[in-house]
Design a protein around this motif. Structure first.
Motif, PDB file in Angstrom:
ATOM      1  N   GLN A  23       0.784  -1.448  -0.102  1.00 14.87           N
ATOM      2  CA  GLN A  23      -0.315  -0.350  -0.253  1.00 14.87           C
ATOM      3  C   GLN A  23       1.282   0.997   0.148  1.00 14.87           C
ATOM      4  O   GLN A  23       0.530   2.226   0.125  1.00 14.87           O
ATOM      5  CB  GLN A  23      -0.637  -0.215   1.152  1.00 14.87           C
ATOM      6  N   GLU A  26       2.196   2.459  -3.808  1.00 12.92           N
ATOM      7  CA  GLU A  26       1.435   3.351  -4.568  1.00 12.92           C
ATOM      8  C   GLU A  26       1.487   4.935  -4.246  1.00 12.92           C
ATOM      9  O   GLU A  26       1.631   5.476  -2.981  1.00 12.92           O
ATOM     10  CB  GLU A  26      -0.074   2.597  -3.716  1.00 12.92           C
ATOM     11  N   ASN A  28      -1.006   7.117  -5.152  1.00 14.27           N
ATOM     12  CA  ASN A  28      -2.398   7.856  -4.371  1.00 14.27           C
ATOM     13  C   ASN A  28      -3.045   6.614  -3.525  1.00 14.27           C
ATOM     14  O   ASN A  28      -3.338   6.013  -3.434  1.00 14.27           O
ATOM     15  CB  ASN A  28      -3.225   7.537  -4.985  1.00 14.27           C
ATOM     16  N   LEU A  29      -2.080   7.529  -2.136  1.00 10.54           N
ATOM     17  CA  LEU A  29      -2.408   6.162  -0.727  1.00 10.54           C
ATOM     18  C   LEU A  29      -3.693   6.579  -0.275  1.00 10.54           C
ATOM     19  O   LEU A  29      -4.184   7.801  -0.806  1.00 10.54           O
ATOM     20  CB  LEU A  29      -1.919   7.079   0.507  1.00 10.54           C
ATOM     21  N   ASP A  30      -4.278   5.401  -0.075  1.00  9.87           N
ATOM     22  CA  ASP A  30      -5.495   5.307   0.404  1.00  9.87           C
ATOM     23  C   ASP A  30      -5.793   5.474   1.633  1.00  9.87           C
ATOM     24  O   ASP A  30      -5.007   4.464   2.982  1.00  9.87           O
ATOM     25  CB  ASP A  30      -7.071   4.169   0.222  1.00  9.87           C
ATOM     26  N   LYS A  31      -5.748   6.861   2.290  1.00  9.91           N
ATOM     27  CA  LYS A  31      -5.158   6.732   4.018  1.00  9.91           C
ATOM     28  C   LYS A  31      -6.161   5.785   5.059  1.00  9.91           C
ATOM     29  O   LYS A  31      -5.703   5.468   5.775  1.00  9.91           O
ATOM     30  CB  LYS A  31      -5.263   8.338   4.408  1.00  9.91           C
ATOM     31  N   VAL A  32      -7.754   5.764   4.742  1.00  9.09           N
ATOM     32  CA  VAL A  32      -8.140   4.454   5.336  1.00  9.09           C
ATOM     33  C   VAL A  32      -7.829   3.074   5.091  1.00  9.09           C
ATOM     34  O   VAL A  32      -8.255   2.810   5.986  1.00  9.09           O
ATOM     35  CB  VAL A  32      -9.919   4.652   5.084  1.00  9.09           C
ATOM     36  N   THR A  33      -7.516   2.495   4.078  1.00  9.36           N
ATOM     37  CA  THR A  33      -6.786   1.379   3.740  1.00  9.36           C
ATOM     38  C   THR A  33      -5.806   1.359   4.673  1.00  9.36           C
ATOM     39  O   THR A  33      -5.563  -0.064   5.215  1.00  9.36           O
ATOM     40  CB  THR A  33      -7.391   1.259   2.767  1.00  9.36           C
ATOM     41  N   GLN A  86       0.046  11.236   7.747  1.00  6.53           N
ATOM     42  CA  GLN A  86      -1.854  11.623   7.974  1.00  6.53           C
ATOM     43  C   GLN A  86      -1.542  13.287   8.035  1.00  6.53           C
ATOM     44  O   GLN A  86      -2.814  13.249   7.744  1.00  6.53           O
ATOM     45  CB  GLN A  86      -2.345  11.027   9.052  1.00  6.53           C
TER      46      GLN A  86
END
Length: 118
Positions: A23, A26, A28-33, A86
Protein backbone atom coordinates in the motif's frame (compact mmCIF):
# COMPACT_ATOMS: atom_id res chain seq x y z
CA UNK A 1 12.15 -24.16 16.53
CA UNK A 2 9.39 -21.81 17.62
CA UNK A 3 6.08 -23.30 18.74
CA UNK A 4 3.46 -23.49 15.98
CA UNK A 5 1.18 -20.83 17.46
CA UNK A 6 4.10 -18.37 17.59
CA UNK A 7 5.07 -19.23 14.01
CA UNK A 8 1.50 -18.75 12.76
CA UNK A 9 1.10 -15.42 14.55
CA UNK A 10 4.44 -14.11 13.30
CA UNK A 11 3.67 -15.29 9.75
CA UNK A 12 0.34 -13.49 9.90
CA UNK A 13 2.08 -10.32 11.11
CA UNK A 14 4.57 -10.64 8.25
CA UNK A 15 1.75 -10.98 5.70
CA UNK A 16 0.00 -7.91 7.11
CA UNK A 17 3.24 -5.93 6.98
CA UNK A 18 3.80 -7.01 3.37
CA UNK A 19 0.28 -5.81 2.55
CA UNK A 20 1.05 -2.52 4.29
CA UNK A 21 4.30 -2.23 2.35
CA UNK A 22 2.44 -2.74 -0.93
CA UNK A 23 0.00 0.00 0.00
CA UNK A 24 2.88 2.36 0.76
CA UNK A 25 4.26 1.93 -2.76
CA UNK A 26 1.07 3.24 -4.36
CA UNK A 27 1.21 6.76 -5.74
CA UNK A 28 -2.26 7.64 -4.46
CA UNK A 29 -2.42 6.54 -0.84
CA UNK A 30 -5.76 5.44 0.48
CA UNK A 31 -5.32 6.58 4.06
CA UNK A 32 -8.41 4.68 5.27
CA UNK A 33 -7.12 1.35 3.95
CA UNK A 34 -3.63 2.18 5.16
CA UNK A 35 -4.99 2.92 8.63
CA UNK A 36 -6.86 -0.38 8.73
CA UNK A 37 -3.76 -2.37 7.72
CA UNK A 38 -1.62 -0.55 10.27
CA UNK A 39 -4.14 -1.14 13.07
CA UNK A 40 -4.32 -4.81 12.13
CA UNK A 41 -0.52 -5.09 12.36
CA UNK A 42 -0.60 -3.45 15.79
CA UNK A 43 -3.27 -5.88 16.98
CA UNK A 44 -1.33 -8.87 15.68
CA UNK A 45 1.78 -7.70 17.51
CA UNK A 46 -0.22 -7.35 20.73
CA UNK A 47 -1.50 -10.91 20.25
CA UNK A 48 2.06 -12.17 19.76
CA UNK A 49 3.26 -10.38 22.88
CA UNK A 50 0.45 -11.97 24.87
CA UNK A 51 1.47 -15.48 23.79
CA UNK A 52 4.34 -15.39 26.27
CA UNK A 53 7.32 -17.70 26.14
CA UNK A 54 6.25 -20.52 28.44
CA UNK A 55 6.20 -23.15 25.70
CA UNK A 56 9.26 -21.80 23.87
CA UNK A 57 12.47 -23.81 23.94
CA UNK A 58 14.81 -22.33 26.59
CA UNK A 59 17.49 -21.74 23.95
CA UNK A 60 15.07 -19.55 21.96
CA UNK A 61 13.59 -17.49 24.79
CA UNK A 62 16.30 -14.82 24.78
CA UNK A 63 16.45 -14.37 20.97
CA UNK A 64 12.64 -14.32 20.79
CA UNK A 65 12.42 -11.64 23.47
CA UNK A 66 15.12 -9.59 21.74
CA UNK A 67 13.35 -9.73 18.38
CA UNK A 68 9.97 -8.95 19.91
CA UNK A 69 11.46 -5.97 21.76
CA UNK A 70 12.90 -4.64 18.49
CA UNK A 71 9.65 -5.29 16.62
CA UNK A 72 7.70 -3.47 19.32
CA UNK A 73 10.11 -0.52 19.16
CA UNK A 74 9.93 -0.33 15.36
CA UNK A 75 6.13 -0.51 15.48
CA UNK A 76 6.04 2.44 17.90
CA UNK A 77 8.31 4.40 15.55
CA UNK A 78 6.13 3.37 12.61
CA UNK A 79 3.12 4.69 14.51
CA UNK A 80 4.84 8.07 14.80
CA UNK A 81 5.68 8.00 11.09
CA UNK A 82 2.06 7.11 10.40
CA UNK A 83 0.80 10.08 12.41
CA UNK A 84 3.15 12.41 10.55
CA UNK A 85 1.99 10.94 7.25
CA UNK A 86 -1.64 11.62 8.12
CA UNK A 87 -0.90 15.27 8.78
CA UNK A 88 1.28 15.76 5.70
CA UNK A 89 -0.13 18.39 3.38
CA UNK A 90 2.60 18.84 0.80
CA UNK A 91 3.43 16.18 -1.76
CA UNK A 92 7.17 16.24 -0.99
CA UNK A 93 6.52 15.71 2.72
CA UNK A 94 4.08 12.92 1.99
CA UNK A 95 6.61 11.16 -0.23
CA UNK A 96 9.32 11.50 2.41
CA UNK A 97 7.03 9.95 5.02
CA UNK A 98 6.11 7.13 2.66
CA UNK A 99 9.78 6.38 2.07
CA UNK A 100 10.51 6.34 5.81
CA UNK A 101 7.57 4.07 6.46
CA UNK A 102 8.52 1.65 3.66
CA UNK A 103 12.00 1.38 5.14
CA UNK A 104 10.67 0.74 8.63
CA UNK A 105 8.17 -1.84 7.36
CA UNK A 106 10.97 -3.59 5.43
CA UNK A 107 12.95 -3.80 8.69
CA UNK A 108 9.93 -5.28 10.46
CA UNK A 109 9.43 -7.86 7.71
CA UNK A 110 13.09 -8.80 8.02
CA UNK A 111 12.66 -9.36 11.76
CA UNK A 112 9.63 -11.57 11.12
CA UNK A 113 11.57 -13.61 8.54
CA UNK A 114 14.46 -14.04 10.95
CA UNK A 115 12.12 -15.26 13.67
CA UNK A 116 10.43 -17.71 11.31
CA UNK A 117 13.85 -19.11 10.35
CA UNK A 118 14.55 -19.98 13.99
Amino acid sequence: MLPERHRQAIAQLQQTLEHLQNQLTEANLDKVTLTAAFRQAQQLLENILQLGDGDVSPSLVSPLQSYLTEIHKQMRLLEMDFRFLQTSRQTATLQTRQTQMRSRVATLIGYCKSLLDK
